[in-house]
Structure formats: structure tokens, C-alpha cells
Motif scaffolding. Structure first.
Motif, PDB file in Angstrom:
ATOM      1  N   GLY A   1       0.782  -1.224   0.000  1.00 16.18           N
ATOM      2  CA  GLY A   1       0.000   0.000   0.000  1.00 16.18           C
ATOM      3  C   GLY A   1       0.816   1.277   0.000  1.00 16.18           C
ATOM      4  N   LYS A   2       2.128   1.165  -0.062  1.00 12.39           N
ATOM      5  CA  LYS A   2       3.009   2.327  -0.040  1.00 12.39           C
ATOM      6  C   LYS A   2       3.741   2.478  -1.368  1.00 12.39           C
ATOM      7  CE  LYS A   2       2.517   3.087   4.486  1.00 12.39           C
ATOM      8  NZ  LYS A   2       2.031   4.351   5.092  1.00 12.39           N
ATOM      9  N   GLU A   3       4.223   3.689  -1.628  1.00 11.16           N
ATOM     10  CA  GLU A   3       5.028   3.929  -2.819  1.00 11.16           C
ATOM     11  C   GLU A   3       6.449   3.442  -2.575  1.00 11.16           C
ATOM     12  OE1 GLU A   3       2.870   7.873  -4.741  1.00 11.16           O
ATOM     13  OE2 GLU A   3       4.857   8.055  -3.871  1.00 11.16           O
ATOM     14  N   ARG A   4       7.132   3.117  -3.644  1.00  8.83           N
ATOM     15  CA  ARG A   4       8.515   2.696  -3.528  1.00  8.83           C
ATOM     16  C   ARG A   4       9.357   3.880  -3.046  1.00  8.83           C
ATOM     17  NH1 ARG A   4      10.780  -1.192  -8.142  1.00  8.83           N
ATOM     18  NH2 ARG A   4       8.803  -2.123  -7.437  1.00  8.83           N
ATOM     19  N   GLU A   5      10.171   3.662  -2.018  1.00  4.97           N
ATOM     20  CA  GLU A   5      10.963   4.738  -1.455  1.00  4.97           C
ATOM     21  C   GLU A   5      12.459   4.454  -1.506  1.00  4.97           C
ATOM     22  OE1 GLU A   5      10.424   5.539   2.681  1.00  4.97           O
ATOM     23  OE2 GLU A   5      10.526   3.431   3.275  1.00  4.97           O
ATOM     24  N   PHE A   6      13.208   5.516  -1.614  1.00  3.16           N
ATOM     25  CA  PHE A   6      14.658   5.446  -1.686  1.00  3.16           C
ATOM     26  C   PHE A   6      15.264   5.044  -0.351  1.00  3.16           C
ATOM     27  CE2 PHE A   6      18.602   7.805  -0.809  1.00  3.16           C
ATOM     28  CZ  PHE A   6      19.435   7.211  -1.740  1.00  3.16           C
ATOM     29  N   VAL A   7      16.310   4.214  -0.412  1.00  3.80           N
ATOM     30  CA  VAL A   7      17.022   3.798   0.790  1.00  3.80           C
ATOM     31  C   VAL A   7      18.473   4.262   0.747  1.00  3.80           C
ATOM     32  CG1 VAL A   7      17.803   1.852   2.196  1.00  3.80           C
ATOM     33  CG2 VAL A   7      15.541   1.786   1.109  1.00  3.80           C
ATOM     34  N   ALA A   8      19.204   3.873  -0.304  1.00  2.00           N
ATOM     35  CA  ALA A   8      20.614   4.229  -0.424  1.00  2.00           C
ATOM     36  C   ALA A   8      21.068   4.103  -1.870  1.00  2.00           C
ATOM     37  CB  ALA A   8      21.471   3.336   0.475  1.00  2.00           C
ATOM     38  N   ALA A   9      22.142   4.801  -2.223  1.00  2.73           N
ATOM     39  CA  ALA A   9      22.695   4.725  -3.573  1.00  2.73           C
ATOM     40  C   ALA A   9      24.200   4.923  -3.531  1.00  2.73           C
ATOM     41  CB  ALA A   9      22.052   5.772  -4.481  1.00  2.73           C
ATOM     42  N   ILE A  10      24.873   4.459  -4.586  1.00  9.03           N
ATOM     43  CA  ILE A  10      26.322   4.580  -4.678  1.00  9.03           C
ATOM     44  C   ILE A  10      26.708   4.823  -6.135  1.00  9.03           C
ATOM     45  CG2 ILE A  10      26.655   2.076  -4.927  1.00  9.03           C
ATOM     46  CD1 ILE A  10      29.211   2.443  -3.176  1.00  9.03           C
ATOM     47  N   ARG A  11      27.642   5.733  -6.347  1.00 13.07           N
ATOM     48  CA  ARG A  11      28.072   6.068  -7.701  1.00 13.07           C
ATOM     49  C   ARG A  11      28.958   4.997  -8.312  1.00 13.07           C
ATOM     50  NH1 ARG A  11      27.498  11.155  -9.985  1.00 13.07           N
ATOM     51  NH2 ARG A  11      26.583  12.768  -8.629  1.00 13.07           N
ATOM     52  N   TRP A  12      29.308   5.161  -9.589  1.00  9.69           N
ATOM     53  CA  TRP A  12      30.064   4.189 -10.361  1.00  9.69           C
ATOM     54  C   TRP A  12      31.379   3.795  -9.706  1.00  9.69           C
ATOM     55  CZ3 TRP A  12      27.636   8.538 -11.985  1.00  9.69           C
ATOM     56  CH2 TRP A  12      26.582   8.383 -12.881  1.00  9.69           C
ATOM     57  N   ASN A  13      32.117   4.765  -9.187  1.00  9.43           N
ATOM     58  CA  ASN A  13      33.424   4.493  -8.598  1.00  9.43           C
ATOM     59  C   ASN A  13      33.396   4.347  -7.083  1.00  9.43           C
ATOM     60  OD1 ASN A  13      33.031   7.110  -7.786  1.00  9.43           O
ATOM     61  ND2 ASN A  13      34.794   7.955  -8.864  1.00  9.43           N
ATOM     62  N   ALA A  14      32.217   4.308  -6.501  1.00 10.88           N
ATOM     63  CA  ALA A  14      32.018   4.150  -5.059  1.00 10.88           C
ATOM     64  C   ALA A  14      32.542   5.323  -4.239  1.00 10.88           C
ATOM     65  CB  ALA A  14      32.640   2.850  -4.557  1.00 10.88           C
ATOM     66  N   GLY A  15      32.866   6.424  -4.906  1.00 13.50           N
ATOM     67  CA  GLY A  15      33.413   7.562  -4.193  1.00 13.50           C
ATOM     68  C   GLY A  15      32.374   8.412  -3.477  1.00 13.50           C
ATOM     69  N   VAL A  16      31.119   8.298  -3.906  1.00 12.43           N
ATOM     70  CA  VAL A  16      30.036   9.079  -3.335  1.00 12.43           C
ATOM     71  C   VAL A  16      28.850   8.174  -3.020  1.00 12.43           C
ATOM     72  CG1 VAL A  16      28.450  11.010  -3.673  1.00 12.43           C
ATOM     73  CG2 VAL A  16      30.747  11.105  -4.646  1.00 12.43           C
ATOM     74  N   THR A  17      28.302   8.307  -1.833  1.00  6.33           N
ATOM     75  CA  THR A  17      27.128   7.539  -1.444  1.00  6.33           C
ATOM     76  C   THR A  17      26.010   8.473  -1.008  1.00  6.33           C
ATOM     77  OG1 THR A  17      27.983   7.290   0.816  1.00  6.33           O
ATOM     78  CG2 THR A  17      28.453   5.511  -0.747  1.00  6.33           C
ATOM     79  N   TYR A  18      24.784   7.964  -1.050  1.00 10.06           N
ATOM     80  CA  TYR A  18      23.604   8.724  -0.659  1.00 10.06           C
ATOM     81  C   TYR A  18      22.733   7.847   0.227  1.00 10.06           C
ATOM     82  CZ  TYR A  18      25.060  11.172  -4.925  1.00 10.06           C
ATOM     83  OH  TYR A  18      25.785  11.822  -5.900  1.00 10.06           O
ATOM     84  N   TYR A  19      22.110   8.458   1.231  1.00 10.90           N
ATOM     85  CA  TYR A  19      21.241   7.725   2.133  1.00 10.90           C
ATOM     86  C   TYR A  19      19.974   8.506   2.433  1.00 10.90           C
ATOM     87  CZ  TYR A  19      25.276   4.754   3.151  1.00 10.90           C
ATOM     88  OH  TYR A  19      26.348   3.897   3.047  1.00 10.90           O
ATOM     89  N   ALA A  20      18.884   7.779   2.619  1.00 16.00           N
ATOM     90  CA  ALA A  20      17.669   8.399   3.110  1.00 16.00           C
ATOM     91  C   ALA A  20      17.942   8.826   4.544  1.00 16.00           C
ATOM     92  CB  ALA A  20      16.513   7.403   3.070  1.00 16.00           C
ATOM     93  N   ASP A  21      17.356   9.935   4.960  1.00 17.87           N
ATOM     94  CA  ASP A  21      17.576  10.437   6.318  1.00 17.87           C
ATOM     95  C   ASP A  21      17.199   9.403   7.375  1.00 17.87           C
ATOM     96  OD1 ASP A  21      16.574  13.878   5.584  1.00 17.87           O
ATOM     97  OD2 ASP A  21      18.492  12.837   5.329  1.00 17.87           O
ATOM     98  N   SER A  22      16.188   8.603   7.083  1.00 21.71           N
ATOM     99  CA  SER A  22      15.693   7.635   8.050  1.00 21.71           C
ATOM    100  C   SER A  22      16.651   6.478   8.318  1.00 21.71           C
ATOM    101  CB  SER A  22      14.341   7.075   7.592  1.00 21.71           C
ATOM    102  OG  SER A  22      14.466   6.397   6.358  1.00 21.71           O
ATOM    103  N   VAL A  23      17.605   6.238   7.414  1.00 23.06           N
ATOM    104  CA  VAL A  23      18.522   5.113   7.585  1.00 23.06           C
ATOM    105  C   VAL A  23      19.971   5.534   7.799  1.00 23.06           C
ATOM    106  CG1 VAL A  23      17.017   3.731   6.100  1.00 23.06           C
ATOM    107  CG2 VAL A  23      19.093   4.745   5.137  1.00 23.06           C
ATOM    108  N   ARG A  24      20.255   6.801   7.648  1.00 24.74           N
ATOM    109  CA  ARG A  24      21.616   7.300   7.789  1.00 24.74           C
ATOM    110  C   ARG A  24      22.194   6.939   9.160  1.00 24.74           C
ATOM    111  NH1 ARG A  24      23.422  11.063   4.472  1.00 24.74           N
ATOM    112  NH2 ARG A  24      21.275  11.817   4.150  1.00 24.74           N
ATOM    113  N   GLY A  25      23.387   6.374   9.154  1.00 27.32           N
ATOM    114  CA  GLY A  25      24.032   5.974  10.390  1.00 27.32           C
ATOM    115  C   GLY A  25      23.766   4.541  10.781  1.00 27.32           C
TER     116      GLY A  25
END
Length: 127
Positions: A42-66
């Protein structure tokens, strides 16, 4: 041609840990930016984490950071998501996604920025 297969889902108690994996075939793994998303009933698909091609930059949803850590092993064509201190509200189907190497209009937190998706793996966190 390009296939993504998730594994590692299962049942875990509140506060526990789980490690998800995603195997990519059909194209060199290093050519993709990768992401993890989740979707509960019943929910929309939500972002959790991502990583760039060379692994130099990562992204996290605020709810999972740390608590969550995304990583990749280009030599083995695998992506991982280490999840710690899991909460019941994080029960969902977790999906692995990949984007062809192209920095144009790259929006790591948006589902439609990705070109390929896996079938998903169920994660259930008990109260």
C-alpha cells in the motif's frame, strides 16, 4: 540481457541486523550507478541508499543514515546493503536498481532515474 538478483532477505527481530546482496550480470558492473529501494504494501517505492560508479560518493535516506551502509565490489559484480538496528516499520520488499553510466540528469533518490530493477527480496522485522 542485464539481470539483477537480490538475496539475503528474511525475518529479523527489532534491533537486529541483515545484509542484502545484489548480483548483476550481462554488463560490466562498474558501468552502473546502483541503488536500493523498498516498498511496503500500500506504499510507494521509497529510496534507501545509492552509490556512484566508482564508489566515491554515497547517498542515504535520512531515516537510515548511520544505520545502513551501501557498498559495492566491482570485481565480483555485487552490491550490498548492511542494515543495522532494524525497525518494524522497515518491513518491506527491498529492490536493487542500476543506472547506465551517464551523469546527465542523475537523481539517485528517484526511482525513475534507474534503468534496471531486480525482483526484490522480502525483509520482515518483528516487533
Amino acid at each position: 540481457q542485464v539481470q539483477l538478483v537480490e538475496s539475503g532477505g528474511g525475518l529479523v527481530q527489532t534491533g537486529g541486523s541483515l545484509r542484502l546482496s545484489c548480483a548483476v550480470s550481462g554488463r560490466p558492473f562498474s558501468a552502473y550507478a546502483m541503488g536500493w529501494f523498498r516498498q511496503a504494501p500500500g506504499k510507494e517505492r521509497e529510496f534507501v541508499a545509492a552509490i556512484r560508479w566508482n564508489a566515491g560518493v554515497t547517498y542515504y535516506a535520512d531515516s537510515v543514515r548511520g544505520r545502513f551502509t551501501i557498498s559495492r565490489d566491482n570485481a565480483k559484480n555485487t552490491l550490498a546493503l548492511q542494515m543495522n538496528s532494524l525497525k518494524p516499520e522497515e518491513t518491506a520488499v527491498y529492490y536493487c536498481a542500476a543506472r547506465d553510466y551517464d551523469p546527465r540528469r542523475y537523481q539517485p533518490r528517484e526511482p525513475d532515474t534507474y534503468d534496471y530493477w531486480g525482483q526484490g527480496t522480502q525483509v520482515t522485522v518483528s516487533s
